[in-house]
Design an enzyme around this catalytic site. Structure first.
Site, PDB file in Angstrom:
ATOM      1  N   GLU A   1       0.816  -1.186  -0.042  1.00  0.00           N
ATOM      2  CA  GLU A   1      -0.435   0.174   0.037  1.00  0.00           C
ATOM      3  C   GLU A   1       0.892   1.206  -0.026  1.00  0.00           C
ATOM      4  OE1 GLU A   1      -3.386  -0.755   3.126  1.00  0.00           O
ATOM      5  OE2 GLU A   1      -2.901  -2.276   3.713  1.00  0.00           O
TER       6      GLU A   1
ATOM      7  N   SER B   1      -6.243  -2.496   1.737  1.00  0.00           N
ATOM      8  CA  SER B   1      -6.572  -1.394   0.111  1.00  0.00           C
ATOM      9  C   SER B   1      -6.740  -2.472  -1.097  1.00  0.00           C
ATOM     10  CB  SER B   1      -5.236  -0.743  -0.461  1.00  0.00           C
ATOM     11  OG  SER B   1      -5.335  -0.138   0.899  1.00  0.00           O
TER      12      SER B   1
ATOM     13  N   TYR C   1      -9.945   3.922  -5.996  1.00  0.00           N
ATOM     14  CA  TYR C   1      -8.542   5.049  -5.589  1.00  0.00           C
ATOM     15  C   TYR C   1      -7.970   5.903  -7.198  1.00  0.00           C
ATOM     16  CZ  TYR C   1      -6.840   2.608  -0.499  1.00  0.00           C
ATOM     17  OH  TYR C   1      -7.098   2.556   0.055  1.00  0.00           O
TER      18      TYR C   1
ATOM     19  N   ARG D   1     -11.265   3.494  11.004  1.00  0.00           N
ATOM     20  CA  ARG D   1     -13.140   2.656   9.544  1.00  0.00           C
ATOM     21  C   ARG D   1     -12.982   1.880  10.314  1.00  0.00           C
ATOM     22  NH1 ARG D   1     -10.650   2.801   4.937  1.00  0.00           N
ATOM     23  NH2 ARG D   1     -11.504   1.000   4.397  1.00  0.00           N
TER      24      ARG D   1
ATOM     25  N   ASP E   1     -15.442  -1.311   8.440  1.00  0.00           N
ATOM     26  CA  ASP E   1     -16.610  -1.381   6.968  1.00  0.00           C
ATOM     27  C   ASP E   1     -17.827  -2.545   7.347  1.00  0.00           C
ATOM     28  OD1 ASP E   1     -15.451   0.463   6.006  1.00  0.00           O
ATOM     29  OD2 ASP E   1     -13.013  -1.392   5.217  1.00  0.00           O
TER      30      ASP E   1
ATOM     31  N   GLU F   1     -14.386  -5.569   8.059  1.00  0.00           N
ATOM     32  CA  GLU F   1     -13.230  -5.179   9.084  1.00  0.00           C
ATOM     33  C   GLU F   1     -12.952  -3.718   9.363  1.00  0.00           C
ATOM     34  OE1 GLU F   1     -10.004  -4.236   5.464  1.00  0.00           O
ATOM     35  OE2 GLU F   1     -11.468  -5.872   4.256  1.00  0.00           O
TER      36      GLU F   1
ATOM     37  N   ASN G   1     -10.113  -0.629   9.788  1.00  0.00           N
ATOM     38  CA  ASN G   1      -8.586  -0.098   9.041  1.00  0.00           C
ATOM     39  C   ASN G   1      -8.502   0.707   9.968  1.00  0.00           C
ATOM     40  OD1 ASN G   1      -7.048   1.249   8.028  1.00  0.00           O
ATOM     41  ND2 ASN G   1      -7.788   0.660   6.107  1.00  0.00           N
TER      42      ASN G   1
ATOM     43  N   GLY H   1      -7.257   5.544   4.922  1.00  0.00           N
ATOM     44  CA  GLY H   1      -6.661   6.571   3.915  1.00  0.00           C
ATOM     45  C   GLY H   1      -7.611   7.911   4.112  1.00  0.00           C
TER      46      GLY H   1
END
Length: 312
Positions: free
Chosen positions: A29, A157, A223, A261, A263, A276, A278, A282
């Site tokens: 990443e 990612s 992205y 974060r 998900d 999951e 994070n 990002g």
């Protein structure tokens, strides 16, 4: 449900001392991390913070040993940036840093162990199979039932993620598994809405519903593409309250802190399903936590400040 964030705890940039914005590194990443890091660095400097970018943990260690920094804004995605190694190093050196500590970082970098914790707490997450090196992917898919996702347990990612609708789609995943040294996760595919909830200082931000132009939210949609839709808040009324509550419970169950974060998918039959966490989300122009914070009147620079002030 409050539509506002609390007042800032700190208004003096000098209180932070010199800040290292850790980015880049040598993970899969890297490119995303460099993009995030440049944005965070510019935002902190715009608010008067004495900050410099540092590429990778070895360079950071050299700088800390030379006494150049007083704290670290960690935006190193994946690998040692999120798996507890960096966090343990900084704790041992007595250097404050953003994000979760050793346990929360290490646990959530492993998607399989995170799911095991959630299940032990009675939190909803899709059925899965753990795939150690050499596992029979066809047999695992037969046990779960198609469609499934196959993904590394310790990457982010959407790196190395395979969407498997039938046995014929398994071939690329099998080839990847043969060359991959780590553990894989096979997970029942959830058919429904894709959502995410940012966490900031113990507060769940408004959810975001992600609507990619293609069939699913892959690396390109995250992205590169400009046609992915982000609807915020992603849900309404009691449904919005429920997803924020679930995200906070999942975050705390996994020993996470600071910011991150969560998900989530909303299955048409089974309701909300945790996917999951994070712990170093990002912060690019396509990223989701800044979009959610903006719904509460918090712009990008203020968001970076609020993340950093949690280190005081």
């Amino acid at each position: 449900m409050s539509g506002r964030l609390p007042a800032l705890r700190c208004t003096d940039a000098a209180a932070f001392g010199r800040v290292a914005v850790l980015m880049g590194g040598d993970t899969s990443e890297r490119a995303v991390s460099l993009d995030s890091g440049r944005n965070v660095l510019a935002a902190l400097r715009s608010r008067g913070v004495d900050a410099d970018g540092v590429d990778g943990v070895p360079a950071l260690l050299d700088a800390l040993q030379a006494g150049r920094f007083q704290r670290v804004f960690n935006i190193l995605h994946g690998g040692v940036g999120e798996n507890g190694v960096l966090q343990g190093l900084l704790q041992a050196l007595g250097v404050p840093f953003t994000g979760s500590g050793v346990l929360g970082s290490a646990l959530t970098m492993d998607k399989i162990r995170t799911k095991q914790v959630w299940l032990s707490e009675g939190l909803p997450t899709p059925r899965y199979e753990r795939l150690p090196k050499g596992a029979d992917l066809r047999a695992a898919a037969d046990r779960l039932g198609y469609p499934v996702f196959v993904k590394p347990s310790g990457e982010g990612s959407s790196v190395g993620v395979f969407r498997v609708l039938s046995e014929a789609d398994l071939v690329p995943a099998i080839d990847f598994a043969a060359a991959y040294d780590g553990e894989l996760l096979m997970e029942q595919m959830v058919r429904g809405d894709e959502l995410t909830v940012g966490i900031l200082g113990g507060i769940a931000l408004p959810s975001i519903r992600i609507v990619p132009a293609g069939e699913w939210y892959d690396y390109h949609a995250k992205y590169i593409a400009d046609d992915t839709q982000y609807l915020c808040p992603g849900l309404e009324g009691d449904d919005e309250a429920d997803i924020r509550d679930l995200a906070l419970r999942a975050f705390h169950a996994a020993a996470c802190s600071g910011w991150g974060r969560v998900d989530v998918m909303r299955d048409r039959e089974r309701g909300l399903q945790l996917i999951e966490i994070n712990t170093a989300p990002g912060m690019t122009g396509h990223s989701l936590v800044p979009k959610a914070a903006a719904q509460l009147g918090c712009d990008y620079a203020e968001l970076c400040w609020r993340v950093l002030e949690q280190t005081l």
